[in-house]
Motif scaffolding. Structure first.
Motif, short mmCIF file in Angstrom:
data_model
loop_
_atom_site.label_atom_id
_atom_site.label_comp_id
_atom_site.label_asym_id
_atom_site.label_seq_id
_atom_site.Cartn_x
_atom_site.Cartn_y
_atom_site.Cartn_z
N SER A 1 0.91 -1.19 -0.09
CA SER A 1 -0.10 -0.18 0.19
C SER A 1 0.60 1.75 0.01
O SER A 1 1.64 1.18 0.79
CB SER A 1 -1.23 -0.25 1.21
OG SER A 1 -1.24 0.92 1.08
N TYR A 2 0.98 1.99 -1.14
CA TYR A 2 1.67 3.38 -1.63
C TYR A 2 1.43 4.29 -0.74
O TYR A 2 2.44 5.06 -0.67
CB TYR A 2 2.30 3.19 -2.54
CG TYR A 2 2.93 1.62 -3.28
CD1 TYR A 2 2.61 0.81 -3.55
CD2 TYR A 2 4.81 1.81 -3.62
CE1 TYR A 2 3.04 0.27 -4.34
CE2 TYR A 2 5.05 0.74 -2.87
CZ TYR A 2 4.69 0.14 -4.04
OH TYR A 2 5.10 -1.25 -4.53
N ILE A 3 0.10 4.54 0.05
CA ILE A 3 -0.55 5.67 0.03
C ILE A 3 -0.58 6.03 1.32
O ILE A 3 -1.18 5.41 1.86
CB ILE A 3 -2.03 6.10 -0.40
CG1 ILE A 3 -2.13 5.76 -2.30
CG2 ILE A 3 -2.31 7.11 -0.58
CD1 ILE A 3 -2.91 4.75 -2.58
N PRO A 4 -0.17 7.26 2.16
CA PRO A 4 -0.44 7.47 3.02
C PRO A 4 -1.87 8.31 3.36
O PRO A 4 -2.19 8.73 2.79
CB PRO A 4 0.38 9.12 3.81
CG PRO A 4 1.96 8.80 2.45
CD PRO A 4 0.68 8.46 0.88
N THR A 5 -1.94 7.35 4.34
CA THR A 5 -3.64 8.08 4.49
C THR A 5 -4.02 8.41 5.90
O THR A 5 -3.24 8.34 7.32
CB THR A 5 -4.53 6.22 4.93
OG1 THR A 5 -4.42 6.25 3.98
CG2 THR A 5 -5.93 6.17 5.35
N PHE A 6 -4.83 9.43 6.63
CA PHE A 6 -4.95 10.27 7.38
C PHE A 6 -5.98 10.01 8.36
O PHE A 6 -7.13 9.70 7.61
CB PHE A 6 -4.45 11.92 6.83
CG PHE A 6 -3.11 12.17 6.73
CD1 PHE A 6 -2.76 11.92 5.16
CD2 PHE A 6 -2.34 12.27 7.19
CE1 PHE A 6 -1.51 12.12 4.12
CE2 PHE A 6 -1.03 13.05 6.91
CZ PHE A 6 -0.15 12.80 5.45
N GLY A 7 -6.37 10.41 9.39
CA GLY A 7 -7.62 10.39 10.40
C GLY A 7 -7.73 11.54 9.81
O GLY A 7 -7.39 12.58 9.43
N ARG A 8 -8.49 12.06 10.61
CA ARG A 8 -9.91 13.41 9.68
C ARG A 8 -9.10 14.70 11.23
O ARG A 8 -9.07 15.75 10.77
CB ARG A 8 -11.11 12.79 10.58
CG ARG A 8 -11.49 13.10 11.95
CD ARG A 8 -12.57 12.66 12.49
NE ARG A 8 -13.71 13.86 11.75
CZ ARG A 8 -14.73 14.72 11.73
NH1 ARG A 8 -15.60 13.88 11.89
NH2 ARG A 8 -15.12 15.98 12.14
N GLY A 9 -8.16 13.90 12.02
CA GLY A 9 -7.44 14.95 12.81
C GLY A 9 -7.90 15.02 14.23
O GLY A 9 -9.56 15.07 14.18
N THR A 10 -7.11 16.10 15.04
CA THR A 10 -8.21 16.64 16.15
C THR A 10 -7.20 17.97 16.64
O THR A 10 -6.19 18.13 16.31
CB THR A 10 -7.50 15.56 17.37
OG1 THR A 10 -7.67 14.12 17.62
CG2 THR A 10 -7.58 16.36 19.31
N SER A 11 -8.39 19.07 16.80
CA SER A 11 -8.02 20.07 16.74
C SER A 11 -7.28 20.31 18.19
O SER A 11 -8.43 20.20 19.25
CB SER A 11 -9.16 21.16 16.88
OG SER A 11 -8.79 22.44 17.38
N LEU A 12 -6.61 21.09 18.31
CA LEU A 12 -6.35 21.30 20.26
C LEU A 12 -5.97 23.13 20.41
O LEU A 12 -6.06 23.68 20.05
CB LEU A 12 -4.33 21.25 19.97
CG LEU A 12 -3.70 21.06 22.15
CD1 LEU A 12 -4.11 20.35 22.36
CD2 LEU A 12 -2.57 21.20 21.35
N ILE A 13 -6.59 23.13 21.39
CA ILE A 13 -7.10 24.60 21.64
C ILE A 13 -6.96 24.79 23.18
O ILE A 13 -6.22 23.57 23.89
CB ILE A 13 -9.01 25.03 22.21
CG1 ILE A 13 -9.58 24.27 20.86
CG2 ILE A 13 -8.97 25.73 22.84
CD1 ILE A 13 -10.86 24.18 20.46
N VAL A 14 -5.36 25.91 23.56
CA VAL A 14 -4.66 26.31 24.42
C VAL A 14 -5.35 27.02 25.28
O VAL A 14 -5.20 28.10 24.94
CB VAL A 14 -3.49 26.13 23.72
CG1 VAL A 14 -2.58 26.09 25.72
CG2 VAL A 14 -2.98 24.97 23.41
N HIS A 15 -5.62 26.93 26.82
CA HIS A 15 -5.93 27.86 27.60
C HIS A 15 -5.09 28.16 27.87
O HIS A 15 -4.79 27.84 28.47
CB HIS A 15 -7.02 27.44 28.25
CG HIS A 15 -8.64 27.77 27.72
ND1 HIS A 15 -9.70 26.89 28.40
CD2 HIS A 15 -9.38 27.54 26.48
CE1 HIS A 15 -10.60 26.84 27.43
NE2 HIS A 15 -10.23 27.54 26.36
N PRO A 16 -5.06 30.21 28.45
CA PRO A 16 -4.12 30.64 29.27
C PRO A 16 -4.20 29.88 30.61
O PRO A 16 -5.12 30.13 31.12
CB PRO A 16 -4.52 32.24 28.76
CG PRO A 16 -5.59 31.94 28.35
CD PRO A 16 -5.62 30.88 27.96
#
Lengths: 114, 112
Positions: free
Chosen positions: A99-114
């Motif tokens: 399998s030659y194709i890099p497959t990605f997840g849908r992502g996780t959005s990281l929010i950082v609070h001060p």
């Protein structure tokens, strides 16, 4: 076919707190595994990679990830988050074997609070 | 090594027009990938070249899409008769063999 699951769409942490982003993969053989980070409107930057050997891999910006074959996981960690770490994080299963194709997840959005 | 370069960075076009994007990979990389990314999603595979040969195309790649890599160096992605659903970020990546892929900054397409 290979696939990647990132179960958390959003993660919110306070600056200075520790972080763990989850990634599970499905692949029939030994995978190549990657974590990428993406800032808004930008391309993807490689944080770290696993091909073989030591299952704990170190990356840039103080990130690390651990490959656990028994759990089909490759979770990303950072001991102390900085406000500049706020971004979208993608886990990927890379080409290996037939399998030659890099497959990605849908992502996780990281929010950082001060 | 200047990294993967994509041009243009942004493109606004009217529905029905044709558009072409260019990708210049890292010079020694033999593999080149095109991905599409919509808001809130991960990159979705479109097509892949090894040198000048286009080895695989996704079912996402309708017949309005065509890609070339004529001399195994730069690549172009053309979309004919654009539709509003084509609005997305188009990402190019390259790799040396089965190693990690390096991404360009992407081309943001808006179809109005």
């Amino acid at each position: 076919a290979q696939s990647v699951t990132q179960p958390d769409i959003h993660i919110t942490v306070s600056e200075g707190a520790s972080l763990e982003l989850r990634c599970n993969y499905s692949y029939g053989a030994t995978p190549y595994l990657f974590w990428y980070v993406q800032s808004p409107g930008q391309g993807l930057q490689l944080l770290l990679k696993y091909f073989s050997g030591d299952t704990l891999v170190q990356g840039i910006k103080g990130f690390e990830a651990e490959f656990k074959r028994s759990q089909s996981s490759f979770n990303l960690r950072k001991p102390s988050v900085h406000w500049s770490d706020a971004a979208e994080y993608f886990c990927a299963v890379g080409p290996s074997g037939g399998s030659y194709i890099p497959t990605f997840g849908r992502g996780t959005s990281l929010i950082v609070h001060p | 090594d200047t990294g993967v370069s994509q041009d243009p960075r942004h493109k606004i076009t009217k529905r029905g027009q044709n558009v072409t994007f260019r990708c210049d990979p890292i010079s020694e990389h033999n593999r080149l990938y095109w991905y599409r990314q919509t808001l809130g999603q991960g990159p979705e595979f479109l097509t892949y070249f090894q040198n000048e040969a286009q080895l695989e195309k996704s079912r996402l790649l309708s017949d309005r899409f065509s890609a070339e890599r004529p001399k195994g160096s730069f690549s172009t992605l053309e979309i004919q008769r654009t539709e509003q659903g084509d609005s997305a970020m188009y990402l190019c990546a390259s790799s040396l063999g089965q190693k990690e892929a390096f991404f360009g900054q992407g081309t943001r397409l808006t179809v109005v």
